[in-house]
Design a protein around this motif. Structure first.
Motif, PDB file in Angstrom:
ATOM      1  N   TRP A 296      -0.669  -1.956  -0.507  1.00 21.64           N
ATOM      2  CA  TRP A 296      -0.554  -3.159   0.195  1.00 21.64           C
ATOM      3  C   TRP A 296       1.025  -3.325  -0.367  1.00 21.64           C
ATOM      4  N   TYR A 297       1.595  -4.832   0.628  1.00 21.90           N
ATOM      5  CA  TYR A 297       2.859  -5.381  -0.325  1.00 21.90           C
ATOM      6  C   TYR A 297       2.692  -6.947   0.244  1.00 21.90           C
ATOM      7  N   ALA A 298       3.812  -7.272  -1.182  1.00 24.14           N
ATOM      8  CA  ALA A 298       3.141  -9.533  -0.762  1.00 24.14           C
ATOM      9  C   ALA A 298       4.432  -9.154  -0.879  1.00 24.14           C
ATOM     10  N   GLU A 299       6.053  -8.665   0.014  1.00 22.23           N
ATOM     11  CA  GLU A 299       7.058  -8.912  -0.088  1.00 22.23           C
ATOM     12  C   GLU A 299       7.129 -11.163   0.911  1.00 22.23           C
ATOM     13  N   GLN A 300       8.662 -11.343   0.870  1.00 25.81           N
ATOM     14  CA  GLN A 300       8.905 -12.469   1.280  1.00 25.81           C
ATOM     15  C   GLN A 300       9.629 -12.252   2.629  1.00 25.81           C
ATOM     16  N   GLY A 301       9.955 -13.289   3.637  1.00 28.15           N
ATOM     17  CA  GLY A 301      11.156 -13.176   4.274  1.00 28.15           C
ATOM     18  C   GLY A 301       9.921 -12.492   5.350  1.00 28.15           C
ATOM     19  N   ARG A 302      11.006 -11.836   6.026  1.00 25.82           N
ATOM     20  CA  ARG A 302      11.013 -11.437   8.231  1.00 25.82           C
ATOM     21  C   ARG A 302       9.706 -10.112   7.995  1.00 25.82           C
ATOM     22  N   THR A 303       9.016 -10.455   8.871  1.00 30.09           N
ATOM     23  CA  THR A 303       8.165  -8.780   8.928  1.00 30.09           C
ATOM     24  C   THR A 303       9.470  -8.226  10.219  1.00 30.09           C
TER      25      THR A 303
ATOM     26  N   ASP B 197       0.460  -0.200   5.209  1.00 29.48           N
ATOM     27  CA  ASP B 197       0.857  -0.566   4.136  1.00 29.48           C
ATOM     28  C   ASP B 197      -0.258  -2.026   4.242  1.00 29.48           C
ATOM     29  N   LEU B 198      -0.857  -2.654   4.068  1.00 28.92           N
ATOM     30  CA  LEU B 198      -1.952  -3.792   4.379  1.00 28.92           C
ATOM     31  C   LEU B 198      -0.874  -5.325   2.995  1.00 28.92           C
ATOM     32  N   SER B 199      -1.504  -6.361   4.117  1.00 31.00           N
ATOM     33  CA  SER B 199      -1.298  -7.840   3.290  1.00 31.00           C
ATOM     34  C   SER B 199      -1.735  -7.786   1.936  1.00 31.00           C
ATOM     35  N   ARG B 200      -1.244  -8.602   0.512  1.00 30.83           N
ATOM     36  CA  ARG B 200      -2.195  -8.572   0.039  1.00 30.83           C
ATOM     37  C   ARG B 200      -3.616  -9.112   0.088  1.00 30.83           C
TER      38      ARG B 200
ATOM     39  N   ILE C 183     -10.538  -5.521   0.847  1.00 29.15           N
ATOM     40  CA  ILE C 183     -11.325  -4.391   1.095  1.00 29.15           C
ATOM     41  C   ILE C 183     -11.362  -3.767  -0.381  1.00 29.15           C
ATOM     42  N   GLY C 184     -11.176  -4.108  -1.340  1.00 29.33           N
ATOM     43  CA  GLY C 184     -11.354  -4.120  -2.467  1.00 29.33           C
ATOM     44  C   GLY C 184      -9.698  -3.302  -3.175  1.00 29.33           C
ATOM     45  N   MET C 185      -9.011  -3.403  -3.053  1.00 25.79           N
ATOM     46  CA  MET C 185      -7.823  -2.222  -3.162  1.00 25.79           C
ATOM     47  C   MET C 185      -6.535  -2.776  -3.990  1.00 25.79           C
ATOM     48  N   VAL C 186      -6.748  -3.924  -4.349  1.00 22.56           N
ATOM     49  CA  VAL C 186      -5.702  -4.922  -5.076  1.00 22.56           C
ATOM     50  C   VAL C 186      -5.610  -4.095  -6.215  1.00 22.56           C
TER      51      VAL C 186
ATOM     52  N   SER D  51      -6.580  -1.492  -8.029  1.00 26.09           N
ATOM     53  CA  SER D  51      -6.128  -0.235  -7.690  1.00 26.09           C
ATOM     54  C   SER D  51      -4.635   0.409  -7.495  1.00 26.09           C
ATOM     55  N   GLY D  52      -4.425  -0.625  -5.773  1.00 23.48           N
ATOM     56  CA  GLY D  52      -3.273   0.346  -5.318  1.00 23.48           C
ATOM     57  C   GLY D  52      -2.904   0.617  -4.428  1.00 23.48           C
ATOM     58  N   THR D  53      -3.970   1.471  -4.148  1.00 23.51           N
ATOM     59  CA  THR D  53      -3.891   2.229  -3.121  1.00 23.51           C
ATOM     60  C   THR D  53      -5.148   2.523  -2.798  1.00 23.51           C
ATOM     61  N   ALA D  54      -5.688   3.255  -1.567  1.00 25.73           N
ATOM     62  CA  ALA D  54      -7.101   3.513  -1.272  1.00 25.73           C
ATOM     63  C   ALA D  54      -7.185   4.225   0.303  1.00 25.73           C
ATOM     64  N   SER D  55      -8.132   5.349  -0.301  1.00 17.87           N
ATOM     65  CA  SER D  55      -7.945   5.929   0.978  1.00 17.87           C
ATOM     66  C   SER D  55      -9.028   5.630   2.061  1.00 17.87           C
ATOM     67  N   VAL D  56      -8.189   5.073   3.461  1.00 25.13           N
ATOM     68  CA  VAL D  56      -9.306   4.410   4.529  1.00 25.13           C
ATOM     69  C   VAL D  56      -9.026   5.266   5.757  1.00 25.13           C
ATOM     70  N   ARG D  57      -9.598   4.935   6.609  1.00 25.72           N
ATOM     71  CA  ARG D  57      -9.946   5.276   8.018  1.00 25.72           C
ATOM     72  C   ARG D  57      -9.355   3.582   8.823  1.00 25.72           C
ATOM     73  N   LEU D  58      -8.574   4.498   9.849  1.00 25.57           N
ATOM     74  CA  LEU D  58      -8.142   3.775  10.697  1.00 25.57           C
ATOM     75  C   LEU D  58      -8.503   3.360  11.547  1.00 25.57           C
ATOM     76  N   SER D  59      -8.756   2.721  12.348  1.00 27.52           N
ATOM     77  CA  SER D  59      -9.603   2.443  13.903  1.00 27.52           C
ATOM     78  C   SER D  59      -9.434   1.086  14.902  1.00 27.52           C
ATOM     79  N   VAL D  60      -8.356   1.784  15.719  1.00 28.29           N
ATOM     80  CA  VAL D  60      -7.577   0.875  16.643  1.00 28.29           C
ATOM     81  C   VAL D  60      -8.867   0.428  17.794  1.00 28.29           C
ATOM     82  N   LEU D  61      -8.909  -1.284  17.635  1.00 24.17           N
ATOM     83  CA  LEU D  61     -10.188  -1.733  18.568  1.00 24.17           C
ATOM     84  C   LEU D  61      -9.854  -1.972  19.483  1.00 24.17           C
ATOM     85  N   ASP D  62     -10.275  -1.034  20.838  1.00 24.70           N
ATOM     86  CA  ASP D  62      -9.674  -1.368  21.529  1.00 24.70           C
ATOM     87  C   ASP D  62     -10.664  -1.053  22.350  1.00 24.70           C
TER      88      ASP D  62
END
Length: 116
Positions: A21-28, A80-83, A89-92, A94-105
């Motif tokens: 996760w990241y919490a940068e400022q500015g533009r994406t 990389d998730l926003s904070r 999902i309870g990973m702030v 720990s900083g990282t987590a094992s995840v599964r991504l699924s596109v919602l289509d």
């Protein structure tokens, strides 16, 4: 761990790996202002605006995020998730987590069951 990589032409596959996760400022990369409390994320190849369910494989918690940035740029990480999303999902802490991504289509790719 089996990994299926997303390809812009076939986004219905599942992808497993490490999230951070990241919490940068500015533009994406999409031009939006970064909002750390939002449910957004960075992915290397998925189109901006894609909705993705991110499931923490350790605790089963999930969050739906919208892709609005590019990354992660650290080897072995898939998203990389926003904070705000990481908190869901309870990973702030720990900083990282094992995840599964699924596109919602409405489709589930054949690799979905192989992701732990």
């Amino acid at each position: 761990m089996a990994v299926a990589f997303f390809h812009p032409a076939s986004p219905a596959l599942a992808q497993c790996g490490k999230a951070s996760w990241y919490a940068e400022q500015g533009r994406t990369a999409s031009g939006e202002r970064m909002k750390p409390g939002a449910r957004t994320a960075a992915h290397r190849t998925l189109p901006f605006g894609t909705l993705v369910e991110v499931r923490n494989l350790r605790n089963g918690r999930s969050v739906v995020v919208r892709i609005n940035d590019r990354g992660p740029f650290i080897k072995g990480r898939v998203i990389d998730l926003s904070r705000g999303a990481a908190n869901e999902i309870g990973m702030v802490s720990s900083g990282t987590a094992s995840v599964r991504l699924s596109v919602l289509d409405g489709k589930v790719g054949p690799a979905a069951e192989m992701c732990g």
